[in-house]
Structures are given as structure tokens and as C-alpha cells.
Design a protein around this motif. Structure first.
Motif, PDB file in Angstrom:
ATOM      1  N   SER A   3       0.834  -1.209   0.000  1.00 39.81           N
ATOM      2  CA  SER A   3       0.000   0.000   0.000  1.00 39.81           C
ATOM      3  C   SER A   3       0.859   1.246   0.000  1.00 39.81           C
ATOM      4  CB  SER A   3      -0.928  -0.005   1.214  1.00 39.81           C
ATOM      5  OG  SER A   3      -1.885  -1.030   1.120  1.00 39.81           O
ATOM      6  N   LEU A  23      -7.250   3.775   1.589  1.00 42.62           N
ATOM      7  CA  LEU A  23      -7.374   2.368   1.232  1.00 42.62           C
ATOM      8  C   LEU A  23      -6.730   2.066  -0.114  1.00 42.62           C
ATOM      9  CD1 LEU A  23      -8.661  -0.482   1.553  1.00 42.62           C
ATOM     10  CD2 LEU A  23     -10.698   0.463   0.454  1.00 42.62           C
ATOM     11  N   VAL A  25      -6.537  -1.085  -2.832  1.00 40.18           N
ATOM     12  CA  VAL A  25      -7.236  -2.326  -3.146  1.00 40.18           C
ATOM     13  C   VAL A  25      -6.389  -3.144  -4.117  1.00 40.18           C
ATOM     14  CG1 VAL A  25      -9.318  -3.337  -4.125  1.00 40.18           C
ATOM     15  CG2 VAL A  25      -9.472  -1.235  -2.779  1.00 40.18           C
ATOM     16  N   ASP A  26      -6.140  -4.395  -3.765  1.00 41.44           N
ATOM     17  CA  ASP A  26      -5.331  -5.295  -4.578  1.00 41.44           C
ATOM     18  C   ASP A  26      -6.181  -6.242  -5.403  1.00 41.44           C
ATOM     19  OD1 ASP A  26      -2.719  -6.563  -5.268  1.00 41.44           O
ATOM     20  OD2 ASP A  26      -3.598  -8.265  -4.198  1.00 41.44           O
ATOM     21  N   GLY A  28     -10.477  -8.306  -5.518  1.00 41.52           N
ATOM     22  CA  GLY A  28     -11.812  -8.375  -4.959  1.00 41.52           C
ATOM     23  C   GLY A  28     -12.544  -9.601  -5.436  1.00 41.52           C
ATOM     24  N   CYS A  33     -13.234  -6.903  -0.818  1.00 42.58           N
ATOM     25  CA  CYS A  33     -11.958  -6.584  -1.448  1.00 42.58           C
ATOM     26  C   CYS A  33     -10.853  -6.681  -0.399  1.00 42.58           C
ATOM     27  CB  CYS A  33     -11.982  -5.207  -2.104  1.00 42.58           C
ATOM     28  SG  CYS A  33     -12.335  -3.828  -1.008  1.00 42.58           S
ATOM     29  N   TRP A  34      -9.620  -6.813  -0.871  1.00 43.67           N
ATOM     30  CA  TRP A  34      -8.464  -6.993   0.006  1.00 43.67           C
ATOM     31  C   TRP A  34      -7.385  -5.983  -0.337  1.00 43.67           C
ATOM     32  CZ3 TRP A  34     -11.513 -10.900  -1.673  1.00 43.67           C
ATOM     33  CH2 TRP A  34     -11.944 -11.838  -0.736  1.00 43.67           C
ATOM     34  N   SER A  35      -6.665  -5.537   0.699  1.00 37.82           N
ATOM     35  CA  SER A  35      -5.510  -4.669   0.504  1.00 37.82           C
ATOM     36  C   SER A  35      -4.317  -5.529   0.087  1.00 37.82           C
ATOM     37  CB  SER A  35      -5.179  -3.938   1.812  1.00 37.82           C
ATOM     38  OG  SER A  35      -4.588  -4.832   2.742  1.00 37.82           O
ATOM     39  N   ARG A  40      -9.020  -7.497   4.818  1.00 40.70           N
ATOM     40  CA  ARG A  40     -10.286  -7.691   4.121  1.00 40.70           C
ATOM     41  C   ARG A  40     -11.258  -6.558   4.418  1.00 40.70           C
ATOM     42  NH1 ARG A  40     -14.096 -12.820   5.414  1.00 40.70           N
ATOM     43  NH2 ARG A  40     -15.940 -11.541   5.273  1.00 40.70           N
ATOM     44  N   TYR A  41     -11.968  -6.095   3.381  1.00 44.92           N
ATOM     45  CA  TYR A  41     -12.961  -5.035   3.510  1.00 44.92           C
ATOM     46  C   TYR A  41     -14.233  -5.458   2.792  1.00 44.92           C
ATOM     47  CZ  TYR A  41      -8.940  -2.050   4.575  1.00 44.92           C
ATOM     48  OH  TYR A  41      -7.816  -1.509   5.127  1.00 44.92           O
ATOM     49  N   ASP A  43     -17.133  -3.873   0.523  1.00 43.75           N
ATOM     50  CA  ASP A  43     -17.355  -2.670  -0.276  1.00 43.75           C
ATOM     51  C   ASP A  43     -18.806  -2.232  -0.140  1.00 43.75           C
ATOM     52  OD1 ASP A  43     -17.714  -0.714  -2.160  1.00 43.75           O
ATOM     53  OD2 ASP A  43     -16.539  -1.718  -3.693  1.00 43.75           O
TER      54      ASP A  43
END
Length: 82
Positions: A3, A23, A25-26, A28, A33-35, A40-41, A43
Motif C-alpha cells: 500500500s 485504502l 485495493v489489490d 476483490g 476486497c483486500w488490501s 479484508r474489507y 465494499d
């Protein structure tokens, strides 16, 4: 890429015409979605960061992949099936 590395590249190469969230984002899947670090997030901003189908909808990926193999871009001066 981390990041922090992504944010440094943004500072170096992007015109800052609007504010960003911190944030990164790598990837989803669905509404998740994931960093780059694996955090984990969920959306909650459908239509801004992701379309209404969520991330990586299997039917959408298949349709886009098939179309990219046939004709990914063409002028609107010509007729095309899509």
C-alpha cells in the motif's frame, strides 16, 4: 506491491484533482476486497469502486474475456455485433 509503494507512486505520477481514501485495493471477489497486505474489507460503495455485480463476477469475467478475444475496441464509425 505494498500500500505504501502504491501511495508513493500516486504522489509521483498522478494529478491530484480530488481527495482519496487511504485504502489500497489489490483484488476483490463479490462484495469483498483486500488490501495488498491481505486486510479484508466489505465494499459498501457499489457503483463507485465496483459495479453492481460486485468484484470479479464469474459471468461478467467470462463475457469480457470472450469479447476481448474477438474485438476489444473499435470506433463507433463501424457496425459491430456488441
Amino acid at each position: 506491491m505494498t500500500s505504501q509503494e502504491l501511495q508513493q507512486l500516486d504522489q509521483a505520477y498522478i494529478a491530484h484533482t480530488y481527495a482519496r481514501f487511504s485504502l489500497c485495493v489489490d483484488r476483490g471477489q463479490g462484495a469483498t476486497c483486500w488490501s495488498p497486505e491481505g486486510k479484508r474489507y466489505i465494499d459498501f460503495s457499489s457503483g463507485i469502486g465496483v459495479n453492481s455485480l460486485g468484484f470479479c463476477d464469474a459471468d461478467w469475467v467470462r463475457a469480457v474475456s470472450e469479447q476481448a478475444g474477438k474485438l476489444q475496441h473499435i470506433s463507433n464509425l463501424y457496425y459491430t455485433e456488441p
